[in-house]
Design an enzyme around this catalytic site. Structure first.
Site, PDB file in Angstrom:
ATOM      1  N   GLU A  31       3.279   1.760  10.267  1.00 59.40           N
ATOM      2  CA  GLU A  31       2.231   2.045  11.256  1.00 59.40           C
ATOM      3  C   GLU A  31       2.682   1.667  12.657  1.00 59.40           C
ATOM      4  O   GLU A  31       3.010   0.516  12.938  1.00 59.40           O
ATOM      5  CB  GLU A  31       0.959   1.286  10.875  1.00 59.40           C
ATOM      6  CG  GLU A  31       0.289   1.869   9.644  1.00 59.40           C
ATOM      7  CD  GLU A  31      -0.847   1.034   9.126  1.00 59.40           C
ATOM      8  OE1 GLU A  31      -1.668   1.580   8.384  1.00 59.40           O
ATOM      9  OE2 GLU A  31      -0.909  -0.164   9.440  1.00 59.40           O
ATOM     10  N   ASN A  65      -4.518  -0.977  13.164  1.00 59.85           N
ATOM     11  CA  ASN A  65      -5.158  -1.853  12.196  1.00 59.85           C
ATOM     12  C   ASN A  65      -6.386  -2.557  12.746  1.00 59.85           C
ATOM     13  O   ASN A  65      -7.223  -3.017  11.983  1.00 59.85           O
ATOM     14  CB  ASN A  65      -4.124  -2.857  11.684  1.00 59.85           C
ATOM     15  CG  ASN A  65      -3.187  -2.225  10.686  1.00 59.85           C
ATOM     16  OD1 ASN A  65      -3.543  -1.999   9.543  1.00 59.85           O
ATOM     17  ND2 ASN A  65      -2.000  -1.878  11.136  1.00 59.85           N
ATOM     18  N   THR A  67       0.847  -1.174   0.000  1.00 57.83           N
ATOM     19  CA  THR A  67       0.000   0.000   0.000  1.00 57.83           C
ATOM     20  C   THR A  67       0.884   1.225   0.000  1.00 57.83           C
ATOM     21  O   THR A  67       1.081   1.874   1.007  1.00 57.83           O
ATOM     22  CB  THR A  67      -0.952   0.043   1.189  1.00 57.83           C
ATOM     23  OG1 THR A  67      -1.743  -1.127   1.153  1.00 57.83           O
ATOM     24  CG2 THR A  67      -1.912   1.214   1.085  1.00 57.83           C
TER      25      THR A  67
END
Length: 408
Positions: free
Chosen positions: A281, A403, A195
């Protein structure tokens, strides 16, 4: 960062619009609640274009539209990008929406639709809300100012915590050539693209066939050498546009300064790749794994990516645990040719393994090293001349939190 030669200079404070003839802008159109979510990159003239795309067999509508545009003529003049919605797994309507974005942008700029690329990033499986996008396209006013490029780099972000920009000057044929890039990427990052969206611009004159070969070669050792969580997504692409406005002689592999161009392209790509890995992240540390002495460069890269992608290695780095057993285990299951009796491992400046066995070292000093924001692990196989490097980040509590609540 890449070691600079005398022919290459990193530009401070500039980015995607640094090359001659490029403009950019980003705005908030209403896909997201507040933040910029629609971006436009434009070249004054049609540019040679190269693209590298996700290997996921499930590919989002905008990616299909962009691949078609790249293959149609090898030229591109603009890219329209939205964040907040991936327009992936949205069927015939999603494809129609991506084509609408392409057409509306072409109409705004007065160019052919096939000269417009489309990119989207965000939640998979939700239909696009086209009204704010269509209105937003009309509001976009791309410009060559720093503010426009900053707005652009902000508008392509999702869970990223920082924008990612870089640019370099090189001298070719006595002319100043600029290569610049902007990217986004934070989660679902794995080799073979993930991504992430990357946009690279240059004012160099180079035909599409040579541009594509250059991008593929550089991507293999930069964007395809990073991993955050082992997931490969549906929308990911890197686009490289070269508009020729610097006025150099056309670049080919036979040009005497071809390698100067390749080095600058590598520098831009590596800067962006490492920024993505570092901004994983919830990440607190950038991890670099270097492998030497493999039987080939490909096998060295395979091992490096396996080690840096190991959840156990990543959590050990997060916890400042000098657990080299996790490193050597990852080397062993990487699929590469390995003789355990020849392996040595260093964590930072400290050798922890020689000839496959533990050696004495200061645990206290190693823990202090592991508290640094960047951690390097070096694996020596002593089997050949192959070398490879990969980058990733630690795996933290925040990654799980981000997430676990991504859609809510």
């Amino acid at each position: 960062m890449t070691t600079l030669t005398s022919a290459m200079k990193r530009i401070s404070g500039n980015n995607i619009v640094s090359p001659i003839g490029f403009k950019a802008e980003g705005i908030h159109c209403g896909i997201k609640h507040k933040k910029n979510d629609l971006a436009l990159l434009v070249s004054e003239v049609p540019a040679s274009v190269a693209g590298v795309f996700t290997t996921n067999v499930v590919q989002a509508a905008p990616l299909l539209v962009t691949k078609e545009a790249v293959e149609k003529s090898g030229k591109m003049q603009a890219v329209i990008i939205n964040s907040g919605n991936a327009n992936a797994c949205t069927g015939k309507q999603g494809l129609a929406d991506a084509r609408t974005m392409q057409m509306k942008t072409a109409e705004k700029l007065g160019i052919a639709p096939h000269l417009v690329g489309v990119a989207s990033t965000g939640v998979i499986g939700e239909m696009m809300r086209m009204e704010p996008i269509i209105k937003g396209i009309e509001k976009l006013k791309p410009n060559a100012e720093l503010e426009g490029s900053i707005n652009f780099s902000q508008a392509i972000l999702t869970t990223d915590t920082i924008t990612k920009n870089t640019a370099y000057h090189v001298m070719i044929d006595g002319r100043e050539i600029t290569i610049a890039g902007t990217a986004k990427g934070s989660g679902m990052i794995n080799p073979k693209m993930a991504t992430m969206l990357g946009f690279i611009t240059t004012d160099a004159d180079i035909e599409t066939v040579h541009l594509q070969a250059a991008l593929k070669t550089v991507t293999d050792v930069t964007f395809n050498a990073i991993t955050v969580d082992g997931d490969t997504s549906t929308n990911d692409m890197v686009l490289l546009m070269a508009n020729g406005m610097a006025g150099n002689e056309p670049l080919t592999p036979l040009h005497p300064e071809w390698e100067v161009f390749i080095q600058a392209l590598h520098a831009v790509s590596l800067d962006l790749a490492k920024m993505i890995a570092k901004d994983g992240e919830g990440a607190t540390k950038l991890i670099e794994v270097e492998v030497n002495g493999a039987i080939s460069d490909n096998e060295a890269r395979m091992i490096a990516k396996t080690v840096v992608g190991s959840p156990l290695v990543k959590t050990a780095v997060f916890g400042c645990d000098a657990n080299w057993g996790r490193v050597i285990a990852a080397v062993g299951y990487s699929g590469a040719t390995v003789d355990p009796d020849f392996i040595s491992i260093q964590i930072g400046p400290t050798t922890v393994v020689e000839s496959g066995e533990s050696v004495q070292y200061s645990e206290e000093k190693l823990i202090t090293y592991l508290k640094q924001p960047e951690v390097k692990i070096v694996v020596h196989l002593h089997q050949g001349r192959g070398q490879g490097t990969a980058w990733g980040c630690d795996l933290t509590y925040d990654y799980v939190q981000i997430n676990a609540t991504y859609r809510s």
